[in-house]
Design an enzyme around this catalytic site. Structure first.
Site, short mmCIF file in Angstrom:
data_model
loop_
_atom_site.label_atom_id
_atom_site.label_comp_id
_atom_site.label_asym_id
_atom_site.label_seq_id
_atom_site.Cartn_x
_atom_site.Cartn_y
_atom_site.Cartn_z
N LEU A 143 69.13 -27.18 73.92
CA LEU A 143 68.31 -26.05 74.31
C LEU A 143 68.50 -25.65 75.76
O LEU A 143 68.36 -24.48 76.12
CB LEU A 143 66.82 -26.37 74.07
CG LEU A 143 66.42 -26.67 72.63
CD1 LEU A 143 64.94 -27.03 72.57
CD2 LEU A 143 66.71 -25.49 71.72
N GLY A 144 68.79 -26.63 76.61
CA GLY A 144 68.93 -26.31 78.03
C GLY A 144 69.65 -27.42 78.76
O GLY A 144 69.76 -28.55 78.28
N GLY B 171 70.11 -28.96 82.80
CA GLY B 171 69.74 -28.94 84.21
C GLY B 171 70.46 -30.03 84.97
O GLY B 171 71.20 -30.84 84.40
N GLY B 172 70.25 -30.03 86.29
CA GLY B 172 70.92 -31.02 87.09
C GLY B 172 70.42 -32.42 86.85
O GLY B 172 71.17 -33.39 86.98
N VAL C 127 67.96 -30.83 77.68
CA VAL C 127 66.88 -30.71 76.70
C VAL C 127 67.49 -30.37 75.35
O VAL C 127 68.33 -29.47 75.24
CB VAL C 127 65.87 -29.62 77.12
CG1 VAL C 127 64.75 -29.51 76.09
CG2 VAL C 127 65.28 -29.92 78.50
N LYS D 99 63.76 -34.18 76.26
CA LYS D 99 64.42 -34.12 77.56
C LYS D 99 65.05 -35.49 77.83
O LYS D 99 64.36 -36.52 77.83
CB LYS D 99 63.42 -33.77 78.66
CG LYS D 99 64.07 -33.59 80.03
CD LYS D 99 63.09 -33.05 81.05
CE LYS D 99 63.77 -32.78 82.38
NZ LYS D 99 62.84 -32.19 83.37
N ASP E 280 56.91 -26.38 91.39
CA ASP E 280 58.16 -25.72 90.99
C ASP E 280 57.88 -24.66 89.93
O ASP E 280 58.55 -24.59 88.89
CB ASP E 280 59.16 -26.75 90.47
CG ASP E 280 60.58 -26.17 90.38
OD1 ASP E 280 60.86 -25.18 91.08
OD2 ASP E 280 61.40 -26.69 89.59
#
Length: 506
Positions: free
Chosen positions: A93-94, A96-97, A101, A116, A208
């Site tokens: 789904l995603g 990131g650094g 996910v 995650k 954030d």
């Protein structure tokens, strides 16, 4: 016998389910049915983005041997999403650094979750503490606009956190593809401010807040995610120190951008909400992020963040109501004391504006309904009056030519003696000249008999009762035969039926 494994083709990026043996190292065979390329890829995934603890992470990565690389990592690097612990990974789904996910299936609870996974295998204690801090912060929260945490753990060298899966799109995607009108923007920010206030009440600062960390679900409701940089006020964490810039620059408050982490409080999250509000009202961000004006500053006092000239959303989008423009600019004030003191205060102002809009809509609808009802009634009255004018004759025409009995019924009411009954509450006594003439003033001609159709009697013209009768009740009879024909009875006083009938002259 294991369940089928879903493999992602590196050629066309489509997913294909293939059978898998008991050993996870069994190589998938065959070619992609879509593009024909081999499903097996020998090129492993390389590199990972370092986090804030770069030295520890690099040492940890250098210490990872080929034996410590888990079977799941091996399967994943070959293109199969495979599984992690009890979770079956279905879709990425995603990315990131800090981690990735996945949409995963939890067979224990029979539901999909957003899993995650920490990118780094076999992390150090410090990295694990930072990763699980997000899970602990989010697990304290129970709010409809905050994505809930279901579980967290460590399997096969990987840290993971299972979130409630939300079907939707990021706020930035919705902003670009379906721009929000001012009312929708106010509603979204009101719900987000309510969620942030809930987190603040439990001592959790997000730090954030940005469109990428906000999902708009299928019902249009915003959902706050990713508490990876969250800080709990009840814990004196050493993971973040003054001078460390934490957050996303475009949405940082000045105190965050200046690295004054100890001065970051609820008003810093309010600033981030203000930037998001500006963005969904105007369609773009307000300007460049703040940068450090005086290096190694220990206070925000006297500091002036280097920002691009900031304009208001109203100057960019004239459709923005002035009240929402003021709310947005107050939330985005550079000085914390000039912002809303809490996210609750921001939510209350937005809620008041939304309720005012609802009241205006209801008032406008009610006014339109009253006007429409008045027009309908006026039309009905016009139609009714036109029908009456067309179908009803004047009073004189209605009584003219009527039979004596009908004329008597239409005439003014009289008492038993034939006298007219006066109308109710007369303003003044009628003058003698305005009264109905009696028989003494009515010319009877050569009539010998007089009838009273109201009392159904007939008299001699010389009878005293005739003199007291109202002129409207006098009916001149030709002879006794006409009286009998009309059904009149003789008077008891003058006895007209006993009078000799005059003989006709031959």
């Amino acid at each position: 016998m294991s369940s089928p494994v879903r493999v992602v083709c590196r050629g066309c990026l489509r997913s294909v389910e293939i059978g898998a043996g008991d050993d996870l190292d069994v190589e998938p065979s065959g070619e992609c049915p879509f593009c024909g390329q081999p499903l097996d890829s020998r090129s492993p995934a390389t590199g990972s983005t370092a986090d804030g603890d770069g030295a520890d992470d690099s040492n940890e990565r250098n210490g990872v041997s080929s034996h410590s690389t888990s079977d799941w990592v091996t399967t994943w690097s070959r293109g199969s999403l495979g599984s992690l612990g009890r979770f079956q990974l279905r879709e990425r789904l995603g990315d990131g650094g800090f981690g990735e996910v996945f949409l995963a299936y939890d067979p224990r609870l029979d539901r999909d979750v957003a899993l995650k996974v920490l990118r780094l295998a076999n992390p150090s204690e410090r990295v694990m503490e930072r990763f699980f801090r997000e899970a602990r912060a989010a697990a304290r929260l129970d709010h409809p606009n905050i994505v809930a945490v279901h579980d967290a753990g460590f399997d096969k060298g990987r840290c993971w956190v299972a979130y409630h899966h939300v079907s939707g799109r990021p706020l930035w995607w919705c902003r670009d593809h379906h721009p929000f009108d001012p009312a929708a923007a106010a509603r979204i920010l009101r719900e987000l401010a309510d969620a942030v206030d809930h987190a603040h009440q439990l001592g959790v600062l997000h730090r954030d807040i940005k469109p990428a960390n906000i999902l708009i679900d299928d019902h249009g409701r915003p959902r706050l995610i990713d508490f990876g940089l969250a800080r709990r006020s009840d814990l004196d964490s050493s993971l973040t120190h003054d001078g460390a810039i934490v957050g996303t620059p475009a949405y940082m408050s000045p105190e965050q951008a200046l690295g004054l982490s100890r001065q970051v409080d609820e008003r810093s999250d309010v600033f981030s909400l203000g930037v998001i509000f500006f963005e969904i009202l105007a369609g773009r961000r307000p300007g460049l992020s703040a940068t450090l004006a005086t290096p190694n500053a220990t206070s925000l006092d006297g500091q002036k963040p280097n920002r691009a000239d900031r304009t208001s959303p109203l100057a960019i989008n004239p459709a923005v109501p002035p009240a929402l423009n003021r709310i947005c600019m107050r939330a985005m004030a550079d000085k914390p004391d000039e912002r809303y003191p809490t996210a609750r205060a921001l939510a209350d102002d937005l809620d008041a504006w939304l309720h005012k809009q609802v009241g205006r809509k209801r008032g406008g609808a009610a006014k339109k309904a009253v006007i429409a009802t008045g027009l309908v009634l006026l039309s009905l009255a016009s139609v009714a009056s036109g029908w009456m004018l067309a179908n009803l004759r004047p009073w004189g025409a209605a009584t003219r030519g009527a039979s004596p009995e009908i004329s008597r019924l239409l005439s003014p009411s009289t008492d038993d003696d034939g006298r007219e009954i006066p109308t109710s509450t007369p303003t003044q006594a009628p003058s003698p000249t305005s009264r109905e003439p009696h028989a003494s003033t009515v010319a009877l001609g050569d009539s010998r008999f007089v009838g009273n159709l109201r009392k159904k009697r007939y008299h001699l013209a010389t009878c005293d009762d005739v003199k007291a009768m109202a002129g409207a009740n006098i009916y001149r009879l030709k002879d006794l035969a006409e009286a009998v024909e009309l059904g009149l009875k003789p008077c008891d006083h003058c006895q007209p039926d006993s009078q000799p009938v005059p003989q006709s002259k031959e």
